[in-house]
Structure formats: C-alpha cells, structure tokens
Design a protein around this motif. Structure first.
Motif, PDB file in Angstrom:
ATOM      1  N   ALA A 291       0.850  -1.198   0.000  1.00 19.93           N
ATOM      2  CA  ALA A 291       0.000   0.000   0.000  1.00 19.93           C
ATOM      3  C   ALA A 291       0.879   1.240   0.000  1.00 19.93           C
ATOM      4  O   ALA A 291       1.988   1.230   0.544  1.00 19.93           O
ATOM      5  N   LEU A 292       0.372   2.281  -0.670  1.00 19.57           N
ATOM      6  CA  LEU A 292       1.064   3.563  -0.587  1.00 19.57           C
ATOM      7  C   LEU A 292       0.265   4.439   0.377  1.00 19.57           C
ATOM      8  O   LEU A 292      -0.920   4.696   0.147  1.00 19.57           O
ATOM      9  N   ILE A 293       0.908   4.822   1.469  1.00 20.85           N
ATOM     10  CA  ILE A 293       0.176   5.535   2.524  1.00 20.85           C
ATOM     11  C   ILE A 293       0.832   6.890   2.784  1.00 20.85           C
ATOM     12  O   ILE A 293       2.055   6.986   2.927  1.00 20.85           O
ATOM     13  N   VAL A 294      -0.005   7.932   2.823  1.00 20.02           N
ATOM     14  CA  VAL A 294       0.492   9.259   3.223  1.00 20.02           C
ATOM     15  C   VAL A 294       0.027   9.507   4.644  1.00 20.02           C
ATOM     16  O   VAL A 294      -1.163   9.390   4.954  1.00 20.02           O
ATOM     17  N   LYS A 295       0.988   9.821   5.518  1.00 23.26           N
ATOM     18  CA  LYS A 295       0.665  10.083   6.922  1.00 23.26           C
ATOM     19  C   LYS A 295       1.139  11.483   7.254  1.00 23.26           C
ATOM     20  O   LYS A 295       2.290  11.827   6.982  1.00 23.26           O
ATOM     21  N   LYS A 296       0.259  12.269   7.852  1.00 19.88           N
ATOM     22  CA  LYS A 296       0.661  13.638   8.217  1.00 19.88           C
ATOM     23  C   LYS A 296       0.684  13.783   9.738  1.00 19.88           C
ATOM     24  O   LYS A 296      -0.263  13.377  10.417  1.00 19.88           O
TER      25      LYS A 296
ATOM     26  N   LEU B 151      -0.973  15.703  -1.837  1.00 18.13           N
ATOM     27  CA  LEU B 151       0.074  14.765  -2.238  1.00 18.13           C
ATOM     28  C   LEU B 151      -0.497  13.347  -2.334  1.00 18.13           C
ATOM     29  O   LEU B 151      -0.183  12.601  -3.275  1.00 18.13           O
ATOM     30  N   ALA B 152      -1.359  12.991  -1.386  1.00 13.65           N
ATOM     31  CA  ALA B 152      -2.002  11.671  -1.438  1.00 13.65           C
ATOM     32  C   ALA B 152      -2.775  11.533  -2.755  1.00 13.65           C
ATOM     33  O   ALA B 152      -2.729  10.488  -3.402  1.00 13.65           O
ATOM     34  N   GLY B 153      -3.453  12.607  -3.162  1.00 12.97           N
ATOM     35  CA  GLY B 153      -4.199  12.582  -4.423  1.00 12.97           C
ATOM     36  C   GLY B 153      -3.263  12.420  -5.604  1.00 12.97           C
ATOM     37  O   GLY B 153      -3.469  11.563  -6.476  1.00 12.97           O
ATOM     38  N   ALA B 154      -2.200  13.210  -5.627  1.00  9.67           N
ATOM     39  CA  ALA B 154      -1.282  13.185  -6.767  1.00  9.67           C
ATOM     40  C   ALA B 154      -0.548  11.849  -6.874  1.00  9.67           C
ATOM     41  O   ALA B 154      -0.182  11.415  -7.964  1.00  9.67           O
ATOM     42  N   LEU B 155      -0.337  11.188  -5.731  1.00 11.62           N
ATOM     43  CA  LEU B 155       0.379   9.904  -5.738  1.00 11.62           C
ATOM     44  C   LEU B 155      -0.576   8.719  -5.916  1.00 11.62           C
ATOM     45  O   LEU B 155      -0.139   7.579  -5.944  1.00 11.62           O
ATOM     46  N   HIS B 156      -1.880   9.008  -5.985  1.00  5.17           N
ATOM     47  CA  HIS B 156      -2.913   7.950  -5.992  1.00  5.17           C
ATOM     48  C   HIS B 156      -2.716   7.027  -4.792  1.00  5.17           C
ATOM     49  O   HIS B 156      -2.706   5.797  -4.924  1.00  5.17           O
ATOM     50  N   ALA B 157      -2.538   7.628  -3.631  1.00  6.90           N
ATOM     51  CA  ALA B 157      -2.278   6.839  -2.419  1.00  6.90           C
ATOM     52  C   ALA B 157      -3.499   6.009  -2.047  1.00  6.90           C
ATOM     53  O   ALA B 157      -4.630   6.351  -2.372  1.00  6.90           O
ATOM     54  N   ASP B 158      -3.241   4.907  -1.343  1.00  7.12           N
ATOM     55  CA  ASP B 158      -4.345   4.066  -0.870  1.00  7.12           C
ATOM     56  C   ASP B 158      -5.009   4.669   0.357  1.00  7.12           C
ATOM     57  O   ASP B 158      -6.179   4.442   0.617  1.00  7.12           O
ATOM     58  N   GLU B 159      -4.221   5.391   1.164  1.00  8.23           N
ATOM     59  CA  GLU B 159      -4.761   5.950   2.393  1.00  8.23           C
ATOM     60  C   GLU B 159      -4.132   7.295   2.690  1.00  8.23           C
ATOM     61  O   GLU B 159      -2.970   7.531   2.328  1.00  8.23           O
ATOM     62  N   CYS B 160      -4.886   8.140   3.364  1.00  6.25           N
ATOM     63  CA  CYS B 160      -4.318   9.392   3.865  1.00  6.25           C
ATOM     64  C   CYS B 160      -4.724   9.530   5.323  1.00  6.25           C
ATOM     65  O   CYS B 160      -5.914   9.587   5.645  1.00  6.25           O
ATOM     66  N   GLU B 161      -3.734   9.530   6.197  1.00  5.75           N
ATOM     67  CA  GLU B 161      -4.021   9.619   7.629  1.00  5.75           C
ATOM     68  C   GLU B 161      -3.490  10.945   8.170  1.00  5.75           C
ATOM     69  O   GLU B 161      -2.351  11.318   7.894  1.00  5.75           O
ATOM     70  N   ILE B 162      -4.323  11.622   8.924  1.00  7.88           N
ATOM     71  CA  ILE B 162      -3.926  12.874   9.563  1.00  7.88           C
ATOM     72  C   ILE B 162      -3.796  12.600  11.060  1.00  7.88           C
ATOM     73  O   ILE B 162      -4.798  12.380  11.748  1.00  7.88           O
ATOM     74  N   PHE B 163      -2.569  12.562  11.542  1.00  8.71           N
ATOM     75  CA  PHE B 163      -2.335  12.302  12.972  1.00  8.71           C
ATOM     76  C   PHE B 163      -2.247  13.635  13.703  1.00  8.71           C
ATOM     77  O   PHE B 163      -1.514  14.544  13.289  1.00  8.71           O
ATOM     78  N   THR B 164      -2.989  13.739  14.813  1.00  5.00           N
ATOM     79  CA  THR B 164      -3.001  15.009  15.526  1.00  5.00           C
ATOM     80  C   THR B 164      -3.142  14.774  17.022  1.00  5.00           C
ATOM     81  O   THR B 164      -2.985  13.647  17.498  1.00  5.00           O
TER      82      THR B 164
END
Ligand code: ADP
Ligand code: ASP
Ligand code: MG
Length: 410
Positions: A2-7, A164-177
């Motif tokens: 999976a390609l995952i973007v985590k912020k 960036l998640a959109g541009a990379l066609h990521a499987d998931e985008c998680e926003i950690f806060t």
C-alpha cells in the motif's frame, strides 16, 4: 503493498523525543512492502515563534511587501522537522530522505502566505519510494513559477498531505493530531463533545471554514476532489479516528446538526456614514479583493433614511486586519465615509449540518440558546448548511457550550 500518506501536526513532533516516537510508531505499523510518505508540520509552536521573530522587525509583519520574506522565514520551520524525522528513521536503520515542497514538485501560485496549489509533479517522491526510502515531506509549503517558497496558510500541512495523497494515488491518507478524531465541537472547549465515526466532505468543509481548526478547509476540498477518504486520528493512541468521506456508511444520517464550530481569529470593520448609492460596496470590496483579503460576514444597514446614509459592516480574518485597515482607510476617503471603526473583541460561533436543509426552527433554537446565556448577537449570516453569529469574544466559550447543549443533550 500500500502507498500511505501520513501527516503529523506540530504538537505530534514538538520535541526530539516525540519525533523519535513518531518514527518508531510508523516503523511498527509499516508492512514490509508498504510505501510510506510522511508529511510533517513545524515542531510545536515554532511557526508562531517565527512570526514573533518577524514582529521584532515590524509589529505588523503581514504587510503586503513583507509577505515573500514571511514565506522565506516560515518555510524554515518545516525544514527543521523533516530533517530531524529523516534522521530518526535512519537511526532505526530505515532508509529515509527529507524533501521540501519545491523538491516534491508542489507548484503554487504566487500569493505569499496564502498560496494555492496549482499542481504536483511528484516524480522525485516515486523515485525515492522505489529505492525503498521513507519519504519525509515538508508540509505547508510549495514553490511558485520563480522557484520562490510560498506557504499555504495556517494549518496548510493538512492540505499538503491530502493533495500529495491525491497526486500519488495513495491508498490511504491519515492525519495524525493531538485529538483522536473530529468532534461535534472543539473538545478543548466543550467537555462533552461527541466523537464522530465519520463525516462527509461537505459538512467537514463547512465546519473547517467556520473555524474547526482540526483540518484546513482546503485539505477537505482536496480530499473531495481526489475522492480520498481522510482518516483523522490520534498520534498518541491506536484508536480508530474519524473518516472524512463522500457519504455516511455506518452512522445514522439523521442529525439535526452535525457540529458547532467557532472562530476567534476574526475582526470586524465598520465603514460608517457612506452614501446609499450604487457602486459603494463594489468600491470597498473590490479594493479588499485586490489585496487578497477575504471578506466574510457583510451587513449593510440604513442609518439615516432621510439623508440616504448607510453603514457597511463586515468581518475578516484577524491576520488580515493590518492590511485591510490600510486598504479600507484609503477607500474610505474615496467614498466619503464619516469614519472607519475596527473591533477585535469579536468571535464567530456557528452551527453546521446538512440536516438543517428543509428543517425550519434550527436557527431559532440556536438564537434561543444564546439568549438563555444572555449573549447578544451582533451579526448573523447563513449558508445552505450553516448559521453563524458574531458575538463578543469573551462570551465565546459559554456560547459554544450553550448551543452544543441545545442540540446534543439527550
Ligand atoms: P495539528 O498541529 O496536529 O495540525 P491542530 O491544532 O491544527 O493540530 O488541530 C487539532 C486541534 O483542533 C485540536 O487540538 C482541537 O482543539 C481543535 N479542534 C477544533 N475543532 C475541533 C473539532 N470539531 N474536533 C476536533 N478537534 C477540533
Ligand atoms: N506549521 C504551519 C502552521 O502552524 C502549518 C501546519 O502546522 O499545518 O500553521
Ligand atoms: Mg493543524
């Protein structure tokens, strides 16, 4: 795989210990084939501290001719955290590389401190991921056509991550806060606020626009544009958070309202005693638009019907006040206004929910909750799915709680 973007937001990377903990958490959760991109904010309050530094040069650092330099300054905050997080990964034996906004091909317009993303060409990110690296990206920043750094507005790392998640066609985008999801009101202000399992882009966007700082509004627009579900969750626990998505899937949709939002970073400007003739509003608001200042609530009221005199009252973001005052003072002379008043002791409280469409009486209940708390309403504005009231800043906590009780006590 999976390609995952985590912020990870500022409070999640506030110290080097926390940065090490973030690296450890990511590595513990990572499956061997996962490709991970981590977007980070500046450490703790460092963006605020950089602004304070600029205030040492001029008390009003957001004047138009400083904005490029403000971006040069503010982008350094995220550069510190990406370097440290990439080092933390390497310390644990994980190859990693830090990249700035311009290095990941994040192209913006040239509206310094309020930039908008025009496009992303994340070739470099793909290359580094393919080499087995974790890619650590500076949030909040891109570069314009001159290569100059441009920031995306406060809270802009959320937008960097989702775009960036959109541009990379990521499987998931998680926003950690520092909260474990989106609540029916800011949990710092309303103790019995309710955590949501999910919320639609439509309602979240309105909550965010009206001040729910957990997500930058543009990040929600990006999520909707790319149709990427966004998972807002805690850095400090493993609990499932809130999913922002197109439609409800598990929760009952019959909410009267979805949440209460508030915004303390607003200011009110009144242009008093202008003639009630065509073109006045256009003159004032086009001058503000030219200076890239967004105007929010607007009221034009007749003061003296015999003399055909009116007052033009509106709100703007507090951050824009110095520049707006300059613009309005100039215009006031042109339109022969009798005076210009500025009020900073104001705040906006709003209710949000698609359920209020076709449900009369919701606004009246909000006004009733304010009346019971003896809170005077200065300005009211509405949208299709929200009602907002401008009140005194000192009464904000009481207002939010009173309105929340009205709609959320069983
Ligand atoms: P980060 O640094 O991780 O980006 P922010 O401070 O920008 O974190 O956003 C998280 C904060 O948003 C929370 O600490 C909370 O006080 C605030 N917040 C405001 N409204 C809400 C809401 N409706 N639900 C959750 N958090 C909210
Ligand atoms: N560091 C920036 C800010 O404080 C961006 C962000 O945290 O999202 O606004
Ligand atoms: Mg934030």
């Amino acid at each position: 795989m999976a390609l995952i973007v985590k912020k990870f937001g500022g409070s999640s990377v506030a110290t080097t210990e926390k940065i090490l903990a973030v690296a450890e958490r990511i590595l513990n959760e990572k499956k061997p084939d996962d490709k991970i991109v981590v977007v980070v904010s500046a450490m703790g309050d460092s963006t605020d501290n950089l602004i304070n530094l600029a205030e040492g040069i001029d008390r009003e650092p957001y004047k138009a001719n400083y904005l490029r330099e403000m971006d040069m300054l503010l982008t350094t905050g995220e550069q510190v955290s990406i370097a440290l997080l990439a080092m933390a990964f390497k310390k644990f034996g994980q190859p990693a590389i830090s990249l700035t906004g311009s290095m990941i091909g994040m192209r913006t317009n040239s509206v310094h401190t309020k930039g908008r993303i025009l496009g992303i060409k994340p070739q470099r990110v793909h290359e580094e991921l393919n080499k087995g690296q974790i890619v650590v990206v500076a949030g909040f920043q891109g570069a314009d056509k001159f290569g100059d750094p441009v920031t995306l507005g406060r809270g802009g790392s959320d937008t960097s991550a989702v775009a960036l998640a959109g541009a990379l066609h990521a499987d998931e985008c998680e926003i950690f806060t520092d909260v474990d999801g989106v609540y029916s009101a800011d949990p710092r202000i309303v103790k019995n606020a309710r955590k949501m399992k999910e919320i639609t882009y439509f309602e979240m966007l309105e909550m965010a626009r009206l001040g729910a700082g957990v997500m930058q509004p543009r990040s929600v627009e990006m999520g909707q544009y790319f149709n990427i579900p966004i998972h807002v969750r805690s850095t400090f626990t493993n609990d499932t958070g809130t999913i922002i998505r197109e439609d409800y899937t598990v929760e009952d949709k019959d909410f009267e309202i979805r949440g209460v939002a508030h915004d303390q970073k607003v200011a009110k400007i009144a242009v008093l005693g202008v003639s009630n003739t065509p073109g006045i509003a256009h003159t004032i608001f086009s001058a503000l638009a030219k200076a890239n200042i967004d105007v929010d609530m607007i009221v034009q009221s007749i003061r003296n019907i015999d003399k055909n005199i009116t007052d033009m009252v509106f709100t703007i973001a507090l951050e824009d006040l110095a520049e707006a005052k300059k613009v309005v003072d100039r215009v006031a002379e042109r339109v022969n206004a009798s005076s210009v008043l500025v009020e900073e002791d104001v705040a906006k409280v709003s209710i949000v929910g698609a359920g209020m469409l076709g449900s009369p009486g919701i606004a009246a209940r909000m006004f009733g909750a304010l009346a019971r708390a003896d809170i005077n309403i200065d300005i009211i504005s509405t949208s299709e799915i929200s009602v907002s009231c401008l009140i005194k800043a000192s009464q904000l906590t009481e207002a939010v709680n009173s309105i929340h009780d009205e709609f959320f006590s069983d």
